[in-house]
Design a protein around this motif. Sequence first.
Motif, PDB file in Angstrom:
ATOM      1  N   VAL A 169      78.740  24.264 -11.346  1.00  0.00           N
ATOM      2  CA  VAL A 169      78.382  25.498 -12.058  1.00  0.00           C
ATOM      3  C   VAL A 169      76.893  25.776 -11.928  1.00  0.00           C
ATOM      4  CG1 VAL A 169      78.340  26.620 -14.323  1.00  0.00           C
ATOM      5  CG2 VAL A 169      80.303  25.232 -13.663  1.00  0.00           C
ATOM      6  N   LEU A 170      76.092  24.721 -11.854  1.00  0.00           N
ATOM      7  CA  LEU A 170      74.635  24.873 -11.810  1.00  0.00           C
ATOM      8  C   LEU A 170      74.090  25.132 -10.409  1.00  0.00           C
ATOM      9  CD1 LEU A 170      73.733  21.918 -14.179  1.00  0.00           C
ATOM     10  CD2 LEU A 170      73.390  24.337 -14.665  1.00  0.00           C
ATOM     11  N   HIS A 171      74.959  25.180  -9.417  1.00  0.00           N
ATOM     12  CA  HIS A 171      74.518  25.212  -8.028  1.00  0.00           C
ATOM     13  C   HIS A 171      73.547  26.350  -7.738  1.00  0.00           C
ATOM     14  CE1 HIS A 171      74.526  24.393  -3.788  1.00  0.00           C
ATOM     15  NE2 HIS A 171      74.990  25.596  -3.492  1.00  0.00           N
ATOM     16  N   HIS A 172      73.797  27.528  -8.315  1.00  0.00           N
ATOM     17  CA  HIS A 172      72.928  28.681  -8.055  1.00  0.00           C
ATOM     18  C   HIS A 172      72.095  29.065  -9.282  1.00  0.00           C
ATOM     19  CE1 HIS A 172      74.543  29.393  -4.084  1.00  0.00           C
ATOM     20  NE2 HIS A 172      75.771  29.367  -4.557  1.00  0.00           N
ATOM     21  N   GLY A 173      71.809  28.097 -10.123  1.00  0.00           N
ATOM     22  CA  GLY A 173      70.910  28.337 -11.243  1.00  0.00           C
ATOM     23  C   GLY A 173      71.477  29.287 -12.281  1.00  0.00           C
ATOM     24  N   MET A 174      70.596  30.065 -12.923  1.00  0.00           N
ATOM     25  CA  MET A 174      70.999  30.936 -14.016  1.00  0.00           C
ATOM     26  C   MET A 174      71.982  32.010 -13.567  1.00  0.00           C
ATOM     27  SD  MET A 174      69.838  30.029 -16.988  1.00  0.00           S
ATOM     28  CE  MET A 174      69.862  31.495 -18.012  1.00  0.00           C
ATOM     29  N   ASP A 175      71.918  32.428 -12.322  1.00  0.00           N
ATOM     30  CA  ASP A 175      72.842  33.461 -11.843  1.00  0.00           C
ATOM     31  C   ASP A 175      74.280  32.945 -11.852  1.00  0.00           C
ATOM     32  OD1 ASP A 175      73.226  36.147 -10.705  1.00  0.00           O
ATOM     33  OD2 ASP A 175      73.888  35.059  -8.917  1.00  0.00           O
ATOM     34  N   SER A 176      74.479  31.686 -11.452  1.00  0.00           N
ATOM     35  CA  SER A 176      75.830  31.128 -11.459  1.00  0.00           C
ATOM     36  C   SER A 176      76.323  30.929 -12.890  1.00  0.00           C
ATOM     37  CB  SER A 176      75.869  29.798 -10.700  1.00  0.00           C
ATOM     38  OG  SER A 176      75.063  28.828 -11.327  1.00  0.00           O
ATOM     39  N   ILE A 177      75.409  30.593 -13.817  1.00  0.00           N
ATOM     40  CA  ILE A 177      75.780  30.448 -15.217  1.00  0.00           C
ATOM     41  C   ILE A 177      76.251  31.794 -15.768  1.00  0.00           C
ATOM     42  CG2 ILE A 177      74.891  29.978 -17.535  1.00  0.00           C
ATOM     43  CD1 ILE A 177      73.006  27.932 -16.230  1.00  0.00           C
ATOM     44  N   LYS A 178      75.521  32.853 -15.420  1.00  0.00           N
ATOM     45  CA  LYS A 178      75.892  34.203 -15.856  1.00  0.00           C
ATOM     46  C   LYS A 178      77.301  34.561 -15.397  1.00  0.00           C
ATOM     47  CE  LYS A 178      74.730  38.945 -14.540  1.00  0.00           C
ATOM     48  NZ  LYS A 178      73.805  39.763 -13.713  1.00  0.00           N
ATOM     49  N   LYS A 179      77.612  34.319 -14.124  1.00  0.00           N
ATOM     50  CA  LYS A 179      78.924  34.661 -13.575  1.00  0.00           C
ATOM     51  C   LYS A 179      80.024  33.795 -14.182  1.00  0.00           C
ATOM     52  CE  LYS A 179      76.997  36.227  -9.162  1.00  0.00           C
ATOM     53  NZ  LYS A 179      76.843  35.934  -7.720  1.00  0.00           N
ATOM     54  N   PHE A 180      79.743  32.511 -14.380  1.00  0.00           N
ATOM     55  CA  PHE A 180      80.744  31.601 -14.946  1.00  0.00           C
ATOM     56  C   PHE A 180      81.128  32.021 -16.359  1.00  0.00           C
ATOM     57  CE2 PHE A 180      81.649  27.838 -17.567  1.00  0.00           C
ATOM     58  CZ  PHE A 180      82.758  27.336 -16.912  1.00  0.00           C
ATOM     59  N   GLU A 181      80.134  32.355 -17.185  1.00  0.00           N
ATOM     60  CA  GLU A 181      80.408  32.680 -18.582  1.00  0.00           C
ATOM     61  C   GLU A 181      81.220  33.969 -18.722  1.00  0.00           C
ATOM     62  OE1 GLU A 181      79.866  30.785 -21.011  1.00  0.00           O
ATOM     63  OE2 GLU A 181      78.280  29.398 -20.461  1.00  0.00           O
ATOM     64  N   VAL A 182      81.075  34.908 -17.782  1.00  0.00           N
ATOM     65  CA  VAL A 182      81.762  36.193 -17.885  1.00  0.00           C
ATOM     66  C   VAL A 182      83.276  36.023 -17.892  1.00  0.00           C
ATOM     67  CG1 VAL A 182      82.283  38.310 -16.616  1.00  0.00           C
ATOM     68  CG2 VAL A 182      79.927  37.669 -17.036  1.00  0.00           C
ATOM     69  N   TRP A 183      83.797  35.101 -17.057  1.00  0.00           N
ATOM     70  CA  TRP A 183      85.255  34.921 -17.025  1.00  0.00           C
ATOM     71  C   TRP A 183      85.724  33.740 -17.864  1.00  0.00           C
ATOM     72  CZ3 TRP A 183      87.339  30.383 -15.302  1.00  0.00           C
ATOM     73  CH2 TRP A 183      86.549  29.579 -14.465  1.00  0.00           C
ATOM     74  N   ALA A 184      84.825  32.797 -18.172  1.00  0.00           N
ATOM     75  CA  ALA A 184      85.230  31.616 -18.940  1.00  0.00           C
ATOM     76  C   ALA A 184      85.587  31.976 -20.380  1.00  0.00           C
ATOM     77  CB  ALA A 184      84.117  30.572 -18.931  1.00  0.00           C
ATOM     78  N   GLY A 185      84.741  32.791 -21.028  1.00  0.00           N
ATOM     79  CA  GLY A 185      84.980  33.143 -22.421  1.00  0.00           C
ATOM     80  C   GLY A 185      86.321  33.816 -22.663  1.00  0.00           C
ATOM     81  N   PRO A 186      86.635  34.908 -21.949  1.00  0.00           N
ATOM     82  CA  PRO A 186      87.938  35.564 -22.158  1.00  0.00           C
ATOM     83  C   PRO A 186      89.124  34.655 -21.862  1.00  0.00           C
ATOM     84  CG  PRO A 186      86.426  37.038 -21.027  1.00  0.00           C
ATOM     85  CD  PRO A 186      85.755  35.697 -21.088  1.00  0.00           C
ATOM     86  N   LEU A 187      89.016  33.772 -20.857  1.00  0.00           N
ATOM     87  CA  LEU A 187      90.133  32.883 -20.534  1.00  0.00           C
ATOM     88  C   LEU A 187      90.413  31.919 -21.677  1.00  0.00           C
ATOM     89  CD1 LEU A 187      92.226  31.858 -18.524  1.00  0.00           C
ATOM     90  CD2 LEU A 187      90.477  30.335 -17.572  1.00  0.00           C
ATOM     91  N   VAL A 188      89.356  31.422 -22.288  1.00  0.00           N
ATOM     92  CA  VAL A 188      89.516  30.521 -23.424  1.00  0.00           C
ATOM     93  C   VAL A 188      90.255  31.231 -24.559  1.00  0.00           C
ATOM     94  CG1 VAL A 188      88.252  29.305 -25.246  1.00  0.00           C
ATOM     95  CG2 VAL A 188      87.519  29.082 -22.873  1.00  0.00           C
ATOM     96  N   TYR A 189      89.912  32.488 -24.792  1.00  0.00           N
ATOM     97  CA  TYR A 189      90.588  33.255 -25.837  1.00  0.00           C
ATOM     98  C   TYR A 189      92.067  33.419 -25.546  1.00  0.00           C
ATOM     99  CZ  TYR A 189      86.915  34.726 -28.975  1.00  0.00           C
ATOM    100  OH  TYR A 189      85.946  34.717 -29.938  1.00  0.00           O
ATOM    101  N   LEU A 190      92.390  33.636 -24.298  1.00  0.00           N
ATOM    102  CA  LEU A 190      93.785  33.850 -23.910  1.00  0.00           C
ATOM    103  C   LEU A 190      94.639  32.643 -24.271  1.00  0.00           C
ATOM    104  CD1 LEU A 190      95.789  35.735 -22.466  1.00  0.00           C
ATOM    105  CD2 LEU A 190      95.215  34.558 -20.329  1.00  0.00           C
ATOM    106  N   VAL A 191      94.160  31.452 -23.926  1.00  0.00           N
ATOM    107  CA  VAL A 191      94.944  30.244 -24.176  1.00  0.00           C
ATOM    108  C   VAL A 191      94.955  29.879 -25.654  1.00  0.00           C
ATOM    109  CG1 VAL A 191      95.155  27.795 -23.650  1.00  0.00           C
ATOM    110  CG2 VAL A 191      94.575  29.419 -21.840  1.00  0.00           C
TER     111      VAL A 191
END
Length: 486
Positions: A169-191
């Motif tokens: 997740v950290l491979h591309h620094g803050m930009d990769s964190i930004k992209k990861f969080e965008v889809w991670a949060g809603p998926l957690v809510y779904l489950v």
Amino acid sequence: MKANMSENMLSNKDLLPLQPEERNWKAVNFASIWMGCIHNIPTYATVGGLISIGLSPWQVLGIIAVASLVLYAALALNGHAGAKYGVPFPVLIRSSFGIYGANIPALLRGFVAIMWFGIQAFAGSTAINILLLNLWGGWKDIGGDWNLFGLHLSGLLSFIFFWGIHLLVLHHGMDSIKKFEVWAGPLVYLVFGGMVWWAVDIAGGLGPIYSQPGKFHTFGEWIWPFLAGVTGIIGIWATLILNIPDFTRFAASQKEQIRGQFYGLPGTFVLFAFASITVTSGSQAAFGKPLWDVVDILDHFDNPYIIALSVITLCIAAVSVNVAANIVSPAYDLANFLPKYINFKRGSYITAILALFTFPWKLMENEASVFSFLGTIGGMLGPVAGVMIADYFVIRKCRLNVEELYSVNGRYMYYKGYNYRAFAAVALGAFISLIGAYLPALKPIYDISWFSGVILAFGTYIVLMRIHPPSAVQTQTAEYTAGGSL
């Protein structure tokens, strides 16, 4: 100006102010960070703990609602400077603690984050271990009797695997964190929504769950447990209040960070509490006893598909909170300590490596002691937030000289790089708020330690800066405005 700042020993590329074109985070990015952060195993257990001490489900929901609003206010206030000036927490704190003094609270904040990183990573790895055991019964026998400080090879491999996911997740620094969080949060809510559906079905509806009475009935009986619960919830996130500028510095505007944190925090936290209470009550109906650890609930299922989906979700949630709350801050803090040798990415990897050597499975053998220790340090960091808010809003009136934040010859140098007023305010706030742990007469103050620490440090810092002001504060002028050119 930016070229001049980059030439000294107090900065590197990751510590310098961001240019307007680099500030592109929208409200959805800040909302998604909180959507991912809130859903994690220790927070789930904390909500359960509030029920276990005798609070009713409705009282717990009230605690979460109040705590989330206080959190939102503190985050929005402390995030203001980051959004306005585009600089990270360890640089901003130089204005109050001094050019060199800022390293002390920053490194202390980083230490707490590294400890929590290890604990969260181990919690997530236990869920992976359960999945592997369900897929292959022989998994637990790998390595025979070999163990590392009590952790068998199967558990160690699960831990290393889960730890490695963070590095991806950290491979591309803050930009990769930004992209990861965008889809991670809603998926957690779904489950988690699916788990709530299961719990409501197994318990026969919401009525049996939320009709449970608490043991505190009168206002006098429940007000202190209520306030202590609010303080405990805020304490979990007290450290993120400090380094929220590490995220708001990327905001496209002040409005984006304020709106985004509002969308992502109060409503999200109340929904999380609702899900936690409902799922736990469902576990009581299904298994005969309430289970406050979501991993324990998974261990009672025998459907590999349900277990797999739930484990994946828990792991995503654990990575989400670890990356946002426990990696970003120490990465910047380490970069601020040795800017010539450590940038954000190197700081992230160093943080992850140091977390390995906390041996979190040993720490968790005595959870009460570990959480008490981390809670005490968190109580010491609460007053730091009080000093930061007082300095920025009251003393500086939201005006900072950004260039001098990177200079040993500017107004933030104070005496040899340290501002004694900030340290005195933090020491007093921490002492008074934590002394109740040892003096029964002051126990009520300890129960609301975050509030008492922040308020005391806030007031003390202002008084000290007024009665003995640094000469630079008396003549301070605004030389940089939001959106201006560096």
